[in-house]
Enzyme design. Sequence first.
Site, PDB file in Angstrom:
ATOM      1  N   ALA A   7     -31.063   4.447 -21.575  1.00 21.46           N
ATOM      2  CA  ALA A   7     -31.604   3.458 -20.652  1.00 21.46           C
ATOM      3  C   ALA A   7     -30.846   3.472 -19.326  1.00 21.46           C
ATOM      4  O   ALA A   7     -31.448   3.384 -18.244  1.00 21.46           O
ATOM      5  CB  ALA A   7     -31.555   2.062 -21.282  1.00 21.46           C
ATOM      6  N   LEU A  12     -29.071   2.735 -25.458  1.00 21.84           N
ATOM      7  CA  LEU A  12     -28.517   2.127 -24.249  1.00 21.84           C
ATOM      8  C   LEU A  12     -28.050   3.194 -23.261  1.00 21.84           C
ATOM      9  O   LEU A  12     -28.257   3.065 -22.046  1.00 21.84           O
ATOM     10  CB  LEU A  12     -27.365   1.187 -24.607  1.00 21.84           C
ATOM     11  CG  LEU A  12     -26.819   0.342 -23.457  1.00 21.84           C
ATOM     12  CD1 LEU A  12     -27.919  -0.496 -22.814  1.00 21.84           C
ATOM     13  CD2 LEU A  12     -25.686  -0.566 -23.933  1.00 21.84           C
ATOM     14  N   HIS A  62       0.834  -1.193   0.000  1.00 18.77           N
ATOM     15  CA  HIS A  62       0.000   0.000   0.000  1.00 18.77           C
ATOM     16  C   HIS A  62       0.874   1.251   0.000  1.00 18.77           C
ATOM     17  O   HIS A  62       2.086   1.191   0.199  1.00 18.77           O
ATOM     18  CB  HIS A  62      -0.925  -0.010   1.213  1.00 18.77           C
ATOM     19  CG  HIS A  62      -2.011  -1.044   1.123  1.00 18.77           C
ATOM     20  ND1 HIS A  62      -2.974  -1.205   2.091  1.00 18.77           N
ATOM     21  CD2 HIS A  62      -2.278  -1.980   0.170  1.00 18.77           C
ATOM     22  CE1 HIS A  62      -3.801  -2.175   1.742  1.00 18.77           C
ATOM     23  NE2 HIS A  62      -3.393  -2.669   0.587  1.00 18.77           N
ATOM     24  N   THR A 116     -24.699  -1.753 -31.483  1.00 21.49           N
ATOM     25  CA  THR A 116     -23.397  -1.129 -31.734  1.00 21.49           C
ATOM     26  C   THR A 116     -22.389  -2.166 -32.206  1.00 21.49           C
ATOM     27  O   THR A 116     -21.573  -1.907 -33.101  1.00 21.49           O
ATOM     28  CB  THR A 116     -22.882  -0.426 -30.465  1.00 21.49           C
ATOM     29  OG1 THR A 116     -23.793   0.608 -30.093  1.00 21.49           O
ATOM     30  CG2 THR A 116     -21.503   0.169 -30.688  1.00 21.49           C
ATOM     31  N   GLU A 146     -19.893   2.757 -23.559  1.00 18.06           N
ATOM     32  CA  GLU A 146     -19.681   3.304 -24.903  1.00 18.06           C
ATOM     33  C   GLU A 146     -20.667   2.609 -25.816  1.00 18.06           C
ATOM     34  O   GLU A 146     -20.447   1.469 -26.220  1.00 18.06           O
ATOM     35  CB  GLU A 146     -18.253   3.024 -25.385  1.00 18.06           C
ATOM     36  CG  GLU A 146     -17.176   3.887 -24.774  1.00 18.06           C
ATOM     37  CD  GLU A 146     -15.881   3.770 -25.562  1.00 18.06           C
ATOM     38  OE1 GLU A 146     -15.827   4.260 -26.718  1.00 18.06           O
ATOM     39  OE2 GLU A 146     -14.921   3.181 -25.025  1.00 18.06           O
ATOM     40  N   CYS A 162      -5.141   1.206   6.318  1.00 17.53           N
ATOM     41  CA  CYS A 162      -5.831  -0.058   6.581  1.00 17.53           C
ATOM     42  C   CYS A 162      -5.393  -0.601   7.938  1.00 17.53           C
ATOM     43  O   CYS A 162      -4.260  -0.392   8.383  1.00 17.53           O
ATOM     44  CB  CYS A 162      -5.556  -1.065   5.473  1.00 17.53           C
ATOM     45  SG  CYS A 162      -3.855  -1.661   5.401  1.00 17.53           S
ATOM     46  N   GLU A 201       1.291   3.680   2.056  1.00 19.34           N
ATOM     47  CA  GLU A 201       2.036   3.978   3.272  1.00 19.34           C
ATOM     48  C   GLU A 201       3.344   3.198   3.333  1.00 19.34           C
ATOM     49  O   GLU A 201       4.405   3.747   3.680  1.00 19.34           O
ATOM     50  CB  GLU A 201       1.186   3.640   4.508  1.00 19.34           C
ATOM     51  CG  GLU A 201      -0.102   4.439   4.605  1.00 19.34           C
ATOM     52  CD  GLU A 201      -1.282   3.740   3.972  1.00 19.34           C
ATOM     53  OE1 GLU A 201      -2.392   3.838   4.526  1.00 19.34           O
ATOM     54  OE2 GLU A 201      -1.115   3.096   2.913  1.00 19.34           O
TER      55      GLU A 201
END
Length: 342
Positions: free
Chosen positions: A286, A283, A54, A203, A278, A82, A56
């Site tokens: 929607a 769509l 991480h 598409t 995309e 964490c 840190e």
Amino acid sequence: MIPTAYDCKWMQLALREARRGIGLTSPNPAVGAAIVKDGVLLGKGWHQRAGQPHAEREALADARSQNHELSGATIYVTLEPCSSHGRTPPCTDGIMEAGITRVVYGAEDPNPAHRGRARELLTAAGVDVCTGVELAACEHLLRAFAKKQVTGLPWVLVKSAISLDGRITRPPGEGQWLTSAASREQVQALRFESDAIITGGNTLRIDDPALTIRSPHFPAKPQPWRMVITRGYQANLPAHAKVFTDAYAERTLVQEDGDLLAALKQLADRGCNQVMVEAGGVLLGAFLDAGLVDEVAVFYAPMVTGGADAGFAGLPREVPLHGHEYQKIGDDVYLRALVTRD
């Protein structure tokens, strides 16, 4: 403790580090850290991949590689450290073991099971804790991760390139593209930022898009998942389509019932924090009408096409936006904005 201009300065550095991880860290968030003592930067770092250290611990390693004394230092982190064992050990343990005496972080952990736990552990160990520094910027950076932690669904970004009369197609014989090559390069950046790309069956038939990251300007990462949403008579998809036959065909999924929510849940189960839609106007409309969109990215081309297909078709209501950001890309205008929730 009230954040100071000094704290904000170093948190802005941590934010710059965190942004280096955008598009690379899912299912983890992009996080940055900086370690400072007596006004001197000792080390900095960012989370580079899930399963790797991480931010840190990257910053701690950077400081130690320069033989800096960490006792009495302050660490700035964009997200609450964490406090539990996962694929990597708890960052709270590493901070305390290093002798750091002050921890400043921007956003709290959005996971209700972990939120605030770092403050409890660090405070009990005598470490001074300050939170909420550059909070808006930190939360904006973490928005996709936070949504998935809270709702179980990925962040949904819809993208469209449209003419001034709201069309996404040009008349026959006029060419495919509305926007410039520079705008299309920006679309590559949006794909890199996202973990999956959603399109529709229509598409797929008309355009046969690859839906891949093809720009050489980004670090290597797995290609995004490709999700095709279709239903009914559209369920018979062309077997020769690129998404079914290219080198990344195993990363193509199909939702044959036209179920938008099921498609998003399926992608969330595969570790996607952010997905981009995309597709054609039907769509896109929607997704917006279903209240599933979190952000829009629209490229406006300086032309009136009179094309047949609308950018957002069949949308029966207004969708309010906020946080508008505009950018001029060549002759195009690029808008990015957040959807306003009730």
